[in-house]
Write a protein that holds these residues in place. Structure first.
Motif, PDB file in Angstrom:
ATOM      1  N   PRO A 179       1.161  -0.902  -0.039  1.00  0.00           N
ATOM      2  CA  PRO A 179       0.321   0.201   0.520  1.00  0.00           C
ATOM      3  C   PRO A 179       0.727   1.242   0.438  1.00  0.00           C
ATOM      4  O   PRO A 179       2.040   0.971   0.619  1.00  0.00           O
ATOM      5  N   TYR A 180       0.358   2.217  -0.112  1.00  0.00           N
ATOM      6  CA  TYR A 180       1.144   3.692  -0.054  1.00  0.00           C
ATOM      7  C   TYR A 180       0.177   4.150   0.951  1.00  0.00           C
ATOM      8  O   TYR A 180      -0.853   3.731   1.635  1.00  0.00           O
ATOM      9  N   LEU A 181       1.476   4.547   2.478  1.00  0.00           N
ATOM     10  CA  LEU A 181       0.327   4.383   3.692  1.00  0.00           C
ATOM     11  C   LEU A 181       0.996   6.304   3.928  1.00  0.00           C
ATOM     12  O   LEU A 181       1.845   7.445   3.117  1.00  0.00           O
ATOM     13  N   PHE A 182      -0.104   6.585   4.862  1.00  0.00           N
ATOM     14  CA  PHE A 182      -0.195   8.058   4.988  1.00  0.00           C
ATOM     15  C   PHE A 182      -0.179   8.905   6.550  1.00  0.00           C
ATOM     16  O   PHE A 182      -1.043   7.586   7.796  1.00  0.00           O
ATOM     17  N   TRP A 183       0.268   9.690   7.030  1.00  0.00           N
ATOM     18  CA  TRP A 183      -0.440   9.277   8.752  1.00  0.00           C
ATOM     19  C   TRP A 183      -0.678  11.221   8.051  1.00  0.00           C
ATOM     20  O   TRP A 183      -0.195  12.002   7.714  1.00  0.00           O
ATOM     21  N   LEU A 233       1.149  14.079   7.395  1.00  0.00           N
ATOM     22  CA  LEU A 233       1.862  14.888   8.261  1.00  0.00           C
ATOM     23  C   LEU A 233       3.813  14.134   7.587  1.00  0.00           C
ATOM     24  O   LEU A 233       4.338  14.037   7.397  1.00  0.00           O
ATOM     25  N   LEU A 234       3.040  12.439   6.920  1.00  0.00           N
ATOM     26  CA  LEU A 234       4.501  11.777   5.816  1.00  0.00           C
ATOM     27  C   LEU A 234       4.075  10.889   5.564  1.00  0.00           C
ATOM     28  O   LEU A 234       2.444  10.164   5.529  1.00  0.00           O
ATOM     29  N   VAL A 279      -4.151   4.314   4.202  1.00  0.00           N
ATOM     30  CA  VAL A 279      -3.550   3.321   3.431  1.00  0.00           C
ATOM     31  C   VAL A 279      -4.359   3.381   2.099  1.00  0.00           C
ATOM     32  O   VAL A 279      -5.474   3.671   1.961  1.00  0.00           O
ATOM     33  N   GLY A 280      -3.766   3.976   1.022  1.00  0.00           N
ATOM     34  CA  GLY A 280      -4.324   3.867  -0.457  1.00  0.00           C
ATOM     35  C   GLY A 280      -3.426   2.400  -1.248  1.00  0.00           C
ATOM     36  O   GLY A 280      -2.274   2.494  -0.778  1.00  0.00           O
ATOM     37  N   TYR A 281      -3.920   2.647  -2.448  1.00  0.00           N
ATOM     38  CA  TYR A 281      -3.517   1.500  -3.114  1.00  0.00           C
ATOM     39  C   TYR A 281      -3.616   3.181  -4.781  1.00  0.00           C
ATOM     40  O   TYR A 281      -2.710   3.958  -4.381  1.00  0.00           O
ATOM     41  N   MET A 292      -8.301   5.558  -0.525  1.00  0.00           N
ATOM     42  CA  MET A 292      -7.930   5.853   0.442  1.00  0.00           C
ATOM     43  C   MET A 292      -8.456   5.562   1.379  1.00  0.00           C
ATOM     44  O   MET A 292     -10.057   5.728   1.558  1.00  0.00           O
ATOM     45  N   ARG A 293      -8.035   4.899   2.650  1.00  0.00           N
ATOM     46  CA  ARG A 293      -9.153   4.578   3.084  1.00  0.00           C
ATOM     47  C   ARG A 293      -8.883   4.661   4.599  1.00  0.00           C
ATOM     48  O   ARG A 293      -7.410   4.901   5.013  1.00  0.00           O
ATOM     49  N   PHE A 294      -9.425   5.539   6.399  1.00  0.00           N
ATOM     50  CA  PHE A 294      -8.811   6.223   6.531  1.00  0.00           C
ATOM     51  C   PHE A 294      -8.935   5.523   8.035  1.00  0.00           C
ATOM     52  O   PHE A 294      -9.792   4.671   8.285  1.00  0.00           O
ATOM     53  N   GLY A 295      -8.105   5.411   9.468  1.00  0.00           N
ATOM     54  CA  GLY A 295      -8.369   4.619  10.369  1.00  0.00           C
ATOM     55  C   GLY A 295      -9.530   5.065  11.406  1.00  0.00           C
ATOM     56  O   GLY A 295      -9.522   6.644  11.150  1.00  0.00           O
ATOM     57  N   ALA A 296     -10.340   5.006  12.164  1.00  0.00           N
ATOM     58  CA  ALA A 296     -10.588   5.625  13.428  1.00  0.00           C
ATOM     59  C   ALA A 296      -9.595   6.753  13.916  1.00  0.00           C
ATOM     60  O   ALA A 296     -10.986   7.880  14.157  1.00  0.00           O
TER      61      ALA A 296
END
Lengths: 115, 113
Positions: free
Chosen positions: B31-35, B47-48, B93-95, B101-105
């Motif tokens: 995945p592609y990962l983000f914060w 953030l990154l 998380v994205g593809y 893109m899906r976000f956590g809670a």
């Protein structure tokens, strides 16, 4: 260098009324995304649009919700006949391209309260 | 099904203490990962992000995150927390398409003086 602009920031509607939320993407961005954030929950994807096209609306409720991004003007998320469960923060994000850029630029959100 | 889990709803740390926010994902491919960080009443700020390469990525405001494929994790860290870091933090998380893109809670961070 304006970022993503959303208005109104706060909107109060009574049940059965219509809510219109507007989003102007960052300059140079042609891709717009709408997300909904419910209390204590994360962001839920609703719809992805490019100018004059809906690319992915898999997260949109089947009824009462619609979105558009006309050739001129902001993107609009429209909620007809609002119900209390529609109360949430609605965030718009934009990006310059649809793939591989990764970053979405978010507006400050529109907070809808349904009485 | 793709999902993002942030196990901690709320974390409280003292100013100057170290911080680690957890994120686990379930995804079918790399995945592609983000914060992202969200201050009260504000939108989200990146953030990154991690796309590929070095699994330890540096972000703004002194944050870093490490991608661990074996654990399907992308935890956010900061060695010394400042009071201004109090906010809500979202892992995403994205593809290969942003619309996936899906976000956590989210994890709400409180910083004690």
């Amino acid at each position: 260098n304006a970022g993503v602009m959303q208005n109104p920031r706060h909107l109060v509607r009574r049940r059965g009324q219509e809510a219109r939320l507007r989003c102007s993407p960052m300059k140079g961005h042609s891709h717009v995304y709408w997300y909904r954030q419910l209390p204590e929950e994360g962001l839920k994807f609703m719809v992805y649009l490019q100018k004059e096209n809906i690319i992915d609306e898999s997260g949109m409720p089947k009824e009462r919700f619609s979105a558009e991004f006309p050739k001129e003007g902001p993107s609009i998320l429209r909620i007809q006949q609002v119900v209390r469960g529609d109360s949430a923060a609605y965030f718009c994000a934009s990006s310059p391209g649809s793939t591989n850029t990764g970053e979405l630029f978010f507006g400050e959100g529109s907070r809808l309260t349904v009485l | 099904a793709q999902s993002v889990t942030q196990p901690d709803i709320h974390i409280t740390v003292s100013e100057g203490a170290s911080l680690e926010l957890r994120c686990n994902y379930s995804y079918g491919a790399t995945p592609y990962l983000f914060w992202y960080v969200q201050s009260p009443g504000q939108g989200l700020q990146l953030l990154l992000k991690y796309f590929s390469g070095d699994t330890l990525v540096q972000g703004i405001k002194g944050f870093e995150a490490e991608f661990k494929r074996s654990q399907s994790s992308f935890n956010l860290r900061k060695p010394s927390v400042h009071w201004s870091d109090a906010a809500e933090y979202f892992c995403a998380v994205g593809y290969y398409n942003n619309n996936d893109m899906r976000f956590g809670a989210g994890t709400r961070l409180t910083v004690k003086p």
